[in-house]
Scaffold this motif. Structure first.
Motif, PDB file in Angstrom:
ATOM      1  N   VAL A 219     -21.960 -36.505 -30.262  1.00  0.00           N
ATOM      2  CA  VAL A 219     -20.568 -37.363 -29.933  1.00  0.00           C
ATOM      3  C   VAL A 219     -19.661 -36.118 -29.492  1.00  0.00           C
ATOM      4  CG1 VAL A 219     -18.698 -38.321 -30.970  1.00  0.00           C
ATOM      5  CG2 VAL A 219     -20.690 -38.921 -31.555  1.00  0.00           C
ATOM      6  N   TYR A 220     -19.663 -34.930 -30.042  1.00  0.00           N
ATOM      7  CA  TYR A 220     -18.802 -33.843 -29.428  1.00  0.00           C
ATOM      8  C   TYR A 220     -19.032 -33.483 -28.253  1.00  0.00           C
ATOM      9  CZ  TYR A 220     -16.262 -29.499 -29.533  1.00  0.00           C
ATOM     10  OH  TYR A 220     -15.553 -28.475 -29.323  1.00  0.00           O
ATOM     11  N   ARG A 221     -20.264 -32.973 -27.978  1.00  0.00           N
ATOM     12  CA  ARG A 221     -20.795 -32.727 -26.737  1.00  0.00           C
ATOM     13  C   ARG A 221     -20.547 -33.862 -25.603  1.00  0.00           C
ATOM     14  NH1 ARG A 221     -25.413 -31.069 -29.488  1.00  0.00           N
ATOM     15  NH2 ARG A 221     -26.801 -33.011 -28.683  1.00  0.00           N
ATOM     16  N   THR A 268      -9.094 -37.964 -14.994  1.00  0.00           N
ATOM     17  CA  THR A 268      -8.512 -36.819 -15.700  1.00  0.00           C
ATOM     18  C   THR A 268      -7.676 -36.727 -16.920  1.00  0.00           C
ATOM     19  OG1 THR A 268      -9.421 -35.802 -13.421  1.00  0.00           O
ATOM     20  CG2 THR A 268      -8.105 -34.387 -14.870  1.00  0.00           C
ATOM     21  N   ASP A 269      -6.679 -37.468 -16.749  1.00  0.00           N
ATOM     22  CA  ASP A 269      -5.758 -37.426 -17.836  1.00  0.00           C
ATOM     23  C   ASP A 269      -6.272 -37.748 -19.235  1.00  0.00           C
ATOM     24  OD1 ASP A 269      -3.748 -36.679 -16.083  1.00  0.00           O
ATOM     25  OD2 ASP A 269      -3.091 -38.517 -15.653  1.00  0.00           O
ATOM     26  N   LEU A 270      -7.079 -38.576 -19.120  1.00  0.00           N
ATOM     27  CA  LEU A 270      -7.767 -39.103 -20.687  1.00  0.00           C
ATOM     28  C   LEU A 270      -8.876 -38.002 -20.914  1.00  0.00           C
ATOM     29  CD1 LEU A 270      -8.364 -41.395 -22.793  1.00  0.00           C
ATOM     30  CD2 LEU A 270     -10.235 -42.327 -21.126  1.00  0.00           C
ATOM     31  N   TRP A 271      -9.442 -37.638 -20.081  1.00  0.00           N
ATOM     32  CA  TRP A 271     -10.438 -36.507 -20.500  1.00  0.00           C
ATOM     33  C   TRP A 271      -9.564 -35.236 -21.137  1.00  0.00           C
ATOM     34  CZ3 TRP A 271     -11.555 -31.392 -19.495  1.00  0.00           C
ATOM     35  CH2 TRP A 271     -12.686 -30.775 -20.002  1.00  0.00           C
ATOM     36  N   ARG A 272      -8.679 -34.859 -20.432  1.00  0.00           N
ATOM     37  CA  ARG A 272      -7.692 -33.754 -21.082  1.00  0.00           C
ATOM     38  C   ARG A 272      -7.074 -34.168 -22.219  1.00  0.00           C
ATOM     39  NH1 ARG A 272      -5.317 -32.220 -15.050  1.00  0.00           N
ATOM     40  NH2 ARG A 272      -7.109 -31.215 -14.263  1.00  0.00           N
ATOM     41  N   ALA A 273      -6.580 -35.388 -22.267  1.00  0.00           N
ATOM     42  CA  ALA A 273      -5.849 -35.717 -23.654  1.00  0.00           C
ATOM     43  C   ALA A 273      -7.065 -35.875 -24.778  1.00  0.00           C
ATOM     44  CB  ALA A 273      -5.369 -37.191 -23.514  1.00  0.00           C
ATOM     45  N   ALA A 274      -8.071 -36.115 -24.434  1.00  0.00           N
ATOM     46  CA  ALA A 274      -9.389 -35.953 -25.481  1.00  0.00           C
ATOM     47  C   ALA A 274      -9.460 -34.630 -25.820  1.00  0.00           C
ATOM     48  CB  ALA A 274     -10.687 -36.721 -24.829  1.00  0.00           C
ATOM     49  N   GLN A 275      -9.513 -33.526 -24.976  1.00  0.00           N
ATOM     50  CA  GLN A 275      -9.715 -32.060 -25.327  1.00  0.00           C
ATOM     51  C   GLN A 275      -8.696 -31.841 -26.327  1.00  0.00           C
ATOM     52  OE1 GLN A 275     -12.789 -31.394 -24.150  1.00  0.00           O
ATOM     53  NE2 GLN A 275     -12.379 -33.497 -23.459  1.00  0.00           N
ATOM     54  N   GLN A 276      -7.253 -32.192 -26.069  1.00  0.00           N
ATOM     55  CA  GLN A 276      -6.112 -31.921 -26.731  1.00  0.00           C
ATOM     56  C   GLN A 276      -6.369 -32.399 -28.193  1.00  0.00           C
ATOM     57  OE1 GLN A 276      -3.675 -29.357 -26.242  1.00  0.00           O
ATOM     58  NE2 GLN A 276      -3.504 -29.836 -28.425  1.00  0.00           N
ATOM     59  N   GLN A 277      -6.818 -33.693 -28.396  1.00  0.00           N
ATOM     60  CA  GLN A 277      -6.774 -34.208 -29.619  1.00  0.00           C
ATOM     61  C   GLN A 277      -7.883 -33.729 -30.551  1.00  0.00           C
ATOM     62  OE1 GLN A 277      -4.787 -36.768 -30.839  1.00  0.00           O
ATOM     63  NE2 GLN A 277      -5.936 -36.322 -32.612  1.00  0.00           N
ATOM     64  N   LEU A 278      -9.008 -33.272 -29.702  1.00  0.00           N
ATOM     65  CA  LEU A 278     -10.326 -32.514 -30.607  1.00  0.00           C
ATOM     66  C   LEU A 278      -9.590 -31.156 -31.129  1.00  0.00           C
ATOM     67  CD1 LEU A 278     -13.245 -33.028 -28.040  1.00  0.00           C
ATOM     68  CD2 LEU A 278     -13.057 -33.964 -30.213  1.00  0.00           C
ATOM     69  N   LYS A 279      -8.858 -30.397 -30.250  1.00  0.00           N
ATOM     70  CA  LYS A 279      -8.358 -29.375 -30.869  1.00  0.00           C
ATOM     71  C   LYS A 279      -7.354 -29.692 -31.829  1.00  0.00           C
ATOM     72  CE  LYS A 279      -8.271 -26.818 -26.331  1.00  0.00           C
ATOM     73  NZ  LYS A 279      -7.428 -26.048 -25.462  1.00  0.00           N
ATOM     74  N   ASP A 280      -6.393 -30.627 -31.670  1.00  0.00           N
ATOM     75  CA  ASP A 280      -5.624 -30.821 -32.939  1.00  0.00           C
ATOM     76  C   ASP A 280      -6.534 -31.251 -34.189  1.00  0.00           C
ATOM     77  OD1 ASP A 280      -3.560 -30.472 -31.344  1.00  0.00           O
ATOM     78  OD2 ASP A 280      -3.271 -32.651 -30.806  1.00  0.00           O
ATOM     79  N   ASN A 281      -7.464 -32.178 -33.771  1.00  0.00           N
ATOM     80  CA  ASN A 281      -8.449 -32.382 -35.205  1.00  0.00           C
ATOM     81  C   ASN A 281      -8.963 -31.449 -35.737  1.00  0.00           C
ATOM     82  OD1 ASN A 281      -8.029 -35.125 -34.576  1.00  0.00           O
ATOM     83  ND2 ASN A 281      -9.971 -35.584 -33.556  1.00  0.00           N
ATOM     84  N   LYS A 282      -9.477 -30.373 -35.095  1.00  0.00           N
ATOM     85  CA  LYS A 282     -10.202 -29.171 -35.710  1.00  0.00           C
ATOM     86  C   LYS A 282      -8.927 -28.218 -36.198  1.00  0.00           C
ATOM     87  CE  LYS A 282     -12.701 -24.983 -34.254  1.00  0.00           C
ATOM     88  NZ  LYS A 282     -13.446 -24.228 -32.981  1.00  0.00           N
ATOM     89  N   SER A 283      -7.794 -28.236 -35.981  1.00  0.00           N
ATOM     90  CA  SER A 283      -6.954 -27.465 -36.636  1.00  0.00           C
ATOM     91  C   SER A 283      -6.507 -28.003 -38.038  1.00  0.00           C
ATOM     92  CB  SER A 283      -5.544 -27.304 -35.676  1.00  0.00           C
ATOM     93  OG  SER A 283      -5.029 -28.569 -35.488  1.00  0.00           O
TER      94      SER A 283
END
Length: 510
Positions: A219-221, A268-283
């Motif tokens: 899922v992460y990949r 592109t906007d949705l993909w970038r939002a997903a990357q930011q959310q993954l970072k937030d989840n990790k923190s």
């Protein structure tokens, strides 16, 4: 009685080469043995093994039998069938000589003289050189194919099918719908990869591995792969063989990567939002904490307004965690003359339970939520920021089209390598500037714009706080759907261990 061992080898890349097929090698070696009057022959064959490495099944057995002095001769078609690497050739030759066994080649004469060994060494060096040239030509061919906008090899990404005629991917719509759903779960509901994985398996969505269930790493990949926003990255990794059936994967420098446009599944906007959310989840992930803290990152001191962090006390085998004012933990306060807040620490377990229980009670009585609602004005500058953001998006689209045009010119050989690379670098620089401007505008909008209306907050509380006993990650996700800030102050003066803290609590909804 003389006995000969015949060794033959062919790698998968060489099976079609003239003069190197297994049949050709074996027939020539058998004829050589017959010429020497040797009738007792045993054959050792490595079919599909590269000569770059010495640990090949048949070669290992041959060396063991030679060391046991079971043969009087070893017959090989050519020195590079023993090994491609000169040092390996010399090592095998030395082992054969030590066992008093003759080494015979069909294609060349090998004499145990300085001249013969020199000739042998030269042939080995040439063989190694040819191997490197083949690798270099192969790499150059792959780069050229990628530069023309073609996929080098089908990696079978989930959501796509490979079109051999155009050497590119086509969207597989049923799988693409699953991918879009996963991205929206992540960005709209702020759930983690574990929850997404759980949902996919619960509703019976087939995984990329078909009969096997979804796993979190898959899922992460999928959620981090730029191919889903329309960019396949070629030449990103290089693989080096380090042994029999063993390769090491390393990442190339970004300057060597080649971007290939493919049909996008998410924008592109949705993909970038997903990357930011993954970072937030990790923190905020519980694995970064010693224990599960439901409100980590949301708690603020009710006395001074600063953020509260996690501190631990008690025995190391069973530490107790507390929310503590940042001024009592930060080095910028501890080692300076700046005034520190004297607010009392708050047990994390107590505050987490109090907030979650309170939100659950609100979900049962939605009218009581209105007491938390305040008028949140919309600044006049909001519309200007939205207009500026749309302008940046238009600039980005125009630059992307220019990039595609330059790539098309290059593929059609209308411009040379140097001119094409110069124009592409200018476009990439301008795209980076546009992205920077977009991020600044989004940050300003986020700071001044409300997220949920009162009606939406009521609906969200009722949706996410139900009677079931959810998992920790589900509880944490539910809280973050509706709560922006928890302001707390401990007001009791008791110090005994058995005392019950009294909390002054304020919730601020998103």
């Amino acid at each position: 009685m003389p006995k000969a061992a015949i060794y033959a080898r062919v790698s998968t890349a060489e099976q079609a080469e003239k003069g190197y097929s297994l049949g050709t090698q074996l027939e020539a070696c058998r004829q050589k043995a017959a010429e020497l009057g040797i009738q007792d022959v045993e054959e050792f064959i490595d079919d599909g093994y590269s000569g770059e490495f010495i640990d090949r099944p048949a070669m290992i057995k041959l060396r063991e039998r030679v060391a046991a002095k079971e043969f009087t001769s070893v017959i090989v078609y050519d020195p590079d069938r023993l090994a491609r690497n000169l040092s390996h050739q010399l090592l095998i030759t030395e082992d054969i000589e030590k066992s008093a066994t003759r080494l015979l080649f069909v294609s060349v004469s090998f004499e145990e003289s300085p001249e013969g060994k020199l000739f042998y060494s030269i042939r080995g060096a040439i063989s190694a050189y040819e191997k490197e040239k083949i690798k270099e030509r192969s790499l150059r061919g792959k780069r050229g194919k990628a530069a023309r906008g073609k996929i080098i090899a089908d990696a079978k990404p989930f959501g796509y099918t490979f079109d051999k005629e155009i050497s590119n991917y086509m969207v597989n719509e049923p799988d693409a719908a699953i991918i879009r759903q996963m991205y929206h779960w992540l960005t709209d509901e702020h759930v983690g990869t574990a929850i997404i994985c759980k949902r996919l398996n619960e509703i019976g969505v087939p995984s990329p591995r078909l009969k096997k269930p979804w796993i979190v790493s898959a899922v992460y990949r999928l959620l981090t792969n730029p191919i889903y926003k329309g960019t396949h990255i070629a030449m990103r990794y290089q693989y080096e063989k380090v042994g029999l059936n063993k390769r090491v994967k390393t990442r190339r420098p970004e300057s060597e990567w080649i971007e290939i446009p493919v049909p996008a599944i998410v924008d592109t906007d949705l993909w970038r939002a997903a990357q930011q959310q993954l970072k937030d989840n990790k923190s905020q992930a519980k694995r970064n904490l010693k224990h599960e803290q439901l409100l980590n990152g949301l708690v603020f001191c009710g006395k001074c307004g600063r953020k509260m962090t996690i501190a631990y006390a008690g025995q190391s085998t069973d530490p107790k965690s507390y929310y503590v004012c940042m001024s009592q933990r930060s080095n910028s306060y501890i080692y300076s003359e700046r005034e520190r807040c004297d607010a009392r620490r708050v047990p994390t377990e107590l505050l987490d339970k109090a907030v979650y229980d309170h939100l659950f009670q609100l979900s049962q009585n939605p009218r009581s939520i209105k007491q938390y609602m305040t008028n949140r004005p919309h600044p006049a500058t909001t519309q200007n920021l939205h207009t500026a953001l749309e302008r940046q998006k238009e600039n980005e689209m125009r630059l992307v089209k220019q990039q595609e045009t330059v790539l098309r010119w290059y593929r059609q050989q209308m411009i040379g390598d140097e001119q094409g690379e110069q124009q592409l670098e200018e476009i990439r620089t301008r795209l980076r500037e546009v992205e920077h401007n977009k991020q600044k505008l989004r940050a300003e909008l986020l700071a001044i714009s409300p997220t949920l209306s009162p009606t939406e907050i009521i609906a969200a509380v009722q949706e996410h706080f139900r009677a079931e006993d959810p998992l920790y990650e589900e509880r944490r996700s539910a809280v973050r759907q509706v709560v922006e800030k928890v302001v707390v102050e401990r007001t009791d003066n008791t110090r005994a261990r058995s005392s019950k803290p009294v909390l002054n609590l304020e919730l601020k909804f998103v």
